[in-house]
Each structure stands twice: as structure tokens, then as C-alpha cells.
Design an enzyme around this catalytic site. Structure first.
Site, PDB file in Angstrom:
ATOM      1  N   LYS A 121       0.833  -1.212   0.000  1.00  0.00           N
ATOM      2  CA  LYS A 121       0.000   0.000   0.000  1.00  0.00           C
ATOM      3  C   LYS A 121       0.864   1.258   0.000  1.00  0.00           C
ATOM      4  O   LYS A 121       0.538   2.237  -0.659  1.00  0.00           O
ATOM      5  CB  LYS A 121      -0.947   0.002   1.211  1.00  0.00           C
ATOM      6  CG  LYS A 121      -2.108  -0.954   1.060  1.00  0.00           C
ATOM      7  CD  LYS A 121      -3.226  -0.312   0.246  1.00  0.00           C
ATOM      8  CE  LYS A 121      -4.231  -1.286  -0.327  1.00  0.00           C
ATOM      9  NZ  LYS A 121      -5.012  -1.998   0.669  1.00  0.00           N
ATOM     10  N   LYS A 204      -2.410  -9.781  -9.195  1.00  0.00           N
ATOM     11  CA  LYS A 204      -3.761 -10.312  -8.980  1.00  0.00           C
ATOM     12  C   LYS A 204      -4.827  -9.368  -9.514  1.00  0.00           C
ATOM     13  O   LYS A 204      -4.586  -8.167  -9.663  1.00  0.00           O
ATOM     14  CB  LYS A 204      -3.987 -10.588  -7.496  1.00  0.00           C
ATOM     15  CG  LYS A 204      -4.068  -9.349  -6.638  1.00  0.00           C
ATOM     16  CD  LYS A 204      -4.769  -9.602  -5.323  1.00  0.00           C
ATOM     17  CE  LYS A 204      -5.065  -8.270  -4.656  1.00  0.00           C
ATOM     18  NZ  LYS A 204      -6.022  -8.256  -3.606  1.00  0.00           N
ATOM     19  N   LYS A 207     -10.019  -4.683  -7.493  1.00  0.00           N
ATOM     20  CA  LYS A 207     -11.139  -3.804  -7.842  1.00  0.00           C
ATOM     21  C   LYS A 207     -10.682  -2.513  -8.492  1.00  0.00           C
ATOM     22  O   LYS A 207     -11.344  -1.982  -9.370  1.00  0.00           O
ATOM     23  CB  LYS A 207     -11.938  -3.456  -6.583  1.00  0.00           C
ATOM     24  CG  LYS A 207     -12.683  -4.622  -5.992  1.00  0.00           C
ATOM     25  CD  LYS A 207     -13.846  -4.101  -5.161  1.00  0.00           C
ATOM     26  CE  LYS A 207     -14.241  -5.107  -4.100  1.00  0.00           C
ATOM     27  NZ  LYS A 207     -13.392  -4.993  -2.876  1.00  0.00           N
TER      28      LYS A 207
HETATM   29  P1  AMP Z   1     -10.961  -6.990  -1.382  1.00  0.00           P
HETATM   30  O1  AMP Z   1     -11.575  -6.846  -2.747  1.00  0.00           O
HETATM   31  O2  AMP Z   1      -9.499  -6.679  -1.395  1.00  0.00           O
HETATM   32  O3  AMP Z   1     -11.739  -6.323  -0.308  1.00  0.00           O
HETATM   33  O4  AMP Z   1     -10.990  -8.549  -1.054  1.00  0.00           O
HETATM   34  C1  AMP Z   1     -12.152  -9.225  -0.634  1.00  0.00           C
HETATM   35  C2  AMP Z   1     -11.916 -10.723  -0.632  1.00  0.00           C
HETATM   36  O5  AMP Z   1     -11.669 -11.186  -1.968  1.00  0.00           O
HETATM   37  C3  AMP Z   1     -10.699 -11.159   0.195  1.00  0.00           C
HETATM   38  O6  AMP Z   1     -11.013 -12.401   0.809  1.00  0.00           O
HETATM   39  C4  AMP Z   1      -9.613 -11.362  -0.831  1.00  0.00           C
HETATM   40  O7  AMP Z   1      -8.670 -12.317  -0.418  1.00  0.00           O
HETATM   41  C5  AMP Z   1     -10.421 -11.868  -2.025  1.00  0.00           C
HETATM   42  N1  AMP Z   1      -9.755 -11.484  -3.298  1.00  0.00           N
HETATM   43  C6  AMP Z   1      -9.592 -10.222  -3.776  1.00  0.00           C
HETATM   44  N2  AMP Z   1      -8.938 -10.255  -4.974  1.00  0.00           N
HETATM   45  C7  AMP Z   1      -8.701 -11.568  -5.226  1.00  0.00           C
HETATM   46  C8  AMP Z   1      -8.074 -12.263  -6.303  1.00  0.00           C
HETATM   47  N3  AMP Z   1      -7.584 -11.621  -7.359  1.00  0.00           N
HETATM   48  N4  AMP Z   1      -7.990 -13.626  -6.246  1.00  0.00           N
HETATM   49  C9  AMP Z   1      -8.498 -14.300  -5.183  1.00  0.00           C
HETATM   50  N5  AMP Z   1      -9.098 -13.697  -4.139  1.00  0.00           N
HETATM   51  C10 AMP Z   1      -9.218 -12.358  -4.151  1.00  0.00           C
END
Ligand code: AMP
Length: 339
Positions: A121, A204, A207
Site C-alpha cells: 500500500k 492479482k 477492484k
Molecule cells: P478486497 O476486494 O481486497 O476487499 O478482497 C475481498 C476478498 O476477496 C478477500 O477475501 C480477498 O482475499 C479476495 N480477493 C480479492 N482479490 C482476489 C483475487 N484476485 N484472487 C483471489 N481472491 C481475491
């Protein structure tokens, strides 16, 4: 209701959340939501929208409100059931910030500075290295431990933060000579944690990375995104290792297509006969077949404000009931005023 409560007492507790920083993408689905849906059948589940966490990146207020609603509608559209799981918004539970404050007293600056997510970050937002960013793992541990959750279905990117949550639970128990908190673990039904890659060749899917396929994307949009995905000029020798960008396309194929389809393209690659255009066409078709039912549901649920309101109001009540019980125990153990 009583029967439900008794059932919960013997069931393991599950918690997970997603930050309202945009629409859910297929990485969120395969890394997290897919497991939420399976787990709600047999566990005492808490699924929340992590709006406090999203403030670490300073969204504008209009965005925040809109995105909370979006994630909620998308949770419901993918199959989360408010009758089976507690679905709530983090900021609706005032017990969370209080417990976060208490846990901050047991978290050390050095260990927080060393977490990979913090370092990432800092690199991404060097002008906004706020204290919330540093203590993100403390808030995450609070989210989990305030419901005494044992299992946390998350993607691979959250593995280290989960380790921190375990460390904080153990430290608290040790410090106050109690066994109040279980040690939570990341969970993916016994399989490796999932990491869904983006379409930009490396890293990865995220969003706000501009590399995501959202569950709500229209078919045309999906086609455009997949067709633009990074590739190379093709393998030059048989059975050659796939470079990252190509491996990423195969990883996507693996989660949305049939095994036969995957094997077909894998064989083509290994024989140096692959045509990336064909692979992308197939991938587009399979992603659309996978996301389209979600898309229709998302649009329908998003338009139903009364239902969304009912779900989070009921969720907040249930989450507060559980959180206030733990907080009371924590306050008692720490030894705040009792007279
Ligand atoms: P976030 O969008 O960062 O708030 O992530 C929400 C959930 O989605 C968390 O459990 C992350 O580990 C999972 N997550 C987010 N991006 C990925 C990705 N590219 N592949 C697998 N899991 C993801």
C-alpha cells in the site's frame, strides 16, 4: 429461533468481509464469495461489508455509500442468504471500533510495518500513508475475533493478515491469562488459497487495478476486456513453461471452463499449436456464461432499496448481539471499572 441458536452453539463460526471499493470481480468470487455460499449451509456465518477498512484509501463519501449498496446487492445476488448468515455493514457495529482500540494496545509498530500488504500500500499510495493503513491487520483481527470466528474464507492475499490475527488472539489470551479467543485460520475447504490474476499480464485481479472482470459486466464489455488481455508471440518449444501472462489466462480458464476445454488448450500450447485468439474467444464465452445469471440478479436486487435496508438492519442487530457479548468479556478480562 431458539433451535437456531442451539444449532449455532455447536457450529463453528465463520467470518469474512469485502471492502466497498467497487464492484465484485471474479477474483472476489473465486477467492472468497464462492466459499461464503458453501459455508453458510453448515456454519454460523458472519459476512460483512468492510467500510471502515475502505477509508484507508480515502474514497469520496458518495462513492462509499454507493459502493456499500453495490457490494450488498452483489453479495445477495451471488447467493448469500440473510436467513442463513448474518450480513452486515462494519460501521453499523460500534463495538468494533472500541475493540479495535483495545487491540491496538497489544500490536507493535515493528510487526505492523513488516506486513506485506502495508508495504504494498505504501508503494501504491505514497502520499497517503495513514495510521489506519498501518493498523489494518488490527482492525481485521478485531473483525474476526469479535465474533470468535474459527474459519476465515479469504483469498491468498490475506494469508499474512490472518497470521497476524492469530498472533493477536494468542497474545491477548497469554497477556490476560485467558482462553477467550480461538485462533482463526484461513479457509478454503482444505485446498490451496486462490489467487485470480488480472488481465494485464501480472499480479492479482483487483477492484481498482483496471484489470478486473466484474460480475456485473455486460457481455460486450467482457469480450473487449478478454480480447485485450496481454499475451506473447507463442511458445517456441514443446512443453515450454508458460510465462506469467499466459499462465494467467489458463488460470482463468481453469476456474470458468470445463476440464476438457482446459486440457484442449493446454495440449495445444504444449504442442506449440496454440492460437491465443481461439483461447480468448472460448474464455470470453465461458466467462459470460458464468457471470450472466449473476448480472441479471444484481440489477434486479440493486433496484430494491426496501429489501436491502431490511437485510442490513436485521444483520446489524444480529452482529451487535454477538459483538457486544465478546466486548463485555474483553472489558471484564482487561479489568475496566466494575463498581
Ligand atoms: P478486497 O476486494 O481486497 O476487499 O478482497 C475481498 C476478498 O476477496 C478477500 O477475501 C480477498 O482475499 C479476495 N480477493 C480479492 N482479490 C482476489 C483475487 N484476485 N484472487 C483471489 N481472491 C481475491
Amino acid at each position: 429461533m431458539r433451535q437456531n441458536r442451539e444449532r449455532y452453539l455447536i457450529m463453528e463460526t465463520v467470518l469474512s468481509g469485502i471492502r466497498p471499493t467497487g464492484n465484485l470481480h471474479i477474483g472476489n468470487y473465486f477467492g472468497a464469495v464462492k466459499n461464503f455460499i458453501k459455508m453458510q449451509e453448515e456454519h454460523n456465518c458472519f459476512f460483512f461489508i468492510a467500510d471502515f477498512h475502505s477509508l484507508t484509501t480515502h474514497p469520496i463519501p458518495g462513492d462509499l455509500h454507493g459502493h456499500v449498496k453495490t457490494v450488498l446487492a452483489e453479495y445477495l445476488a451471488t447467493g448469500l442468504d440473510p436467513e442463513k448468515a448474518t450480513i452486515y455493514v462494519q460501521s453499523d457495529v460500534p463495538e468494533i471500533p472500541e475493540m479495535y482500540l483495545l487491540f491496538n494496545m497489544n500490536a507493535y509498530i515493528g510487526e505492523l510495518e513488516r506486513t506485506t500488504t502495508f508495504k504494498e500500500k505504501i508503494r501504491k499510495q505514497p502520499d497517503n500513508v495513514n495510521a489506519g493503513l498501518l493498523t489494518y491487520p488490527v482492525l481485521m483481527a478485531t473483525d474476526i475475533l469479535i465474533h470468535k470466528a474459527n474459519k476465515v474464507p479469504v483469498g491468498k492475499d490475506q494469508e499474512q493478515n490472518l497470521e497476524m490475527a492469530r498472533k493477536f488472539a494468542k497474545r491477548f489470551n497469554h497477556m490476560y491469562n485467558t482462553d477467550l479467543f480461538p485462533e482463526p485460520s484461513a479457509y478454503n475447504f482444505g485446498e490451496e488459497l486462490v489467487k485470480i490474476p488480472g488481465l494485464d499480464g501480472s499480479g492479482k485481479m483487483g477492484k481498482s487495478e483496471g484489470n478486473a472482470i466484474y460480475l456485473v459486466d455486460a457481455p460486450k464489455e467482457i469480450e473487449k476486456k478478454v480480447m485485450r488481455a496481454v499475451t506473447d508471440s507463442g511458445p517456441t518449444a514443446k512443453n515450454q513453461d508458460k510465462p506469467e501472462a499466459i499462465q494467467n489466462l489458463f488460470t482463468l480458464l481453469k476456474v470458468v471452463s470445463s476440464t476438457d476445454t482446459y486440457n484442449y488448450f493446454d495440449e495445444k500450447y504444449n504442442n506449440c499449436e496454440i492460437r491465443y485468439g481461439d483461447l480468448k474467444k472460448q474464455l470470453t464465452k465461458d466467462i459470460i456464461a458464468f457471470t450472466n445469471p449473476f448480472r441479471e440478479k444484481i440489477l434486479e436486487i440493486s433496484a430494491n432499496d426496501a429489501y436491502l435496508h431490511k437485510v442490513v438492519t436485521q444483520g446489524a442487530e444480529k452482529a451487535r448481539e454477538s459483538a457486544s457479548k465478546t466486548l463485555k468479556e474483553v472489558r471484564n478480562v482487561i479489568g475496566f471499572r466494575k463498581f
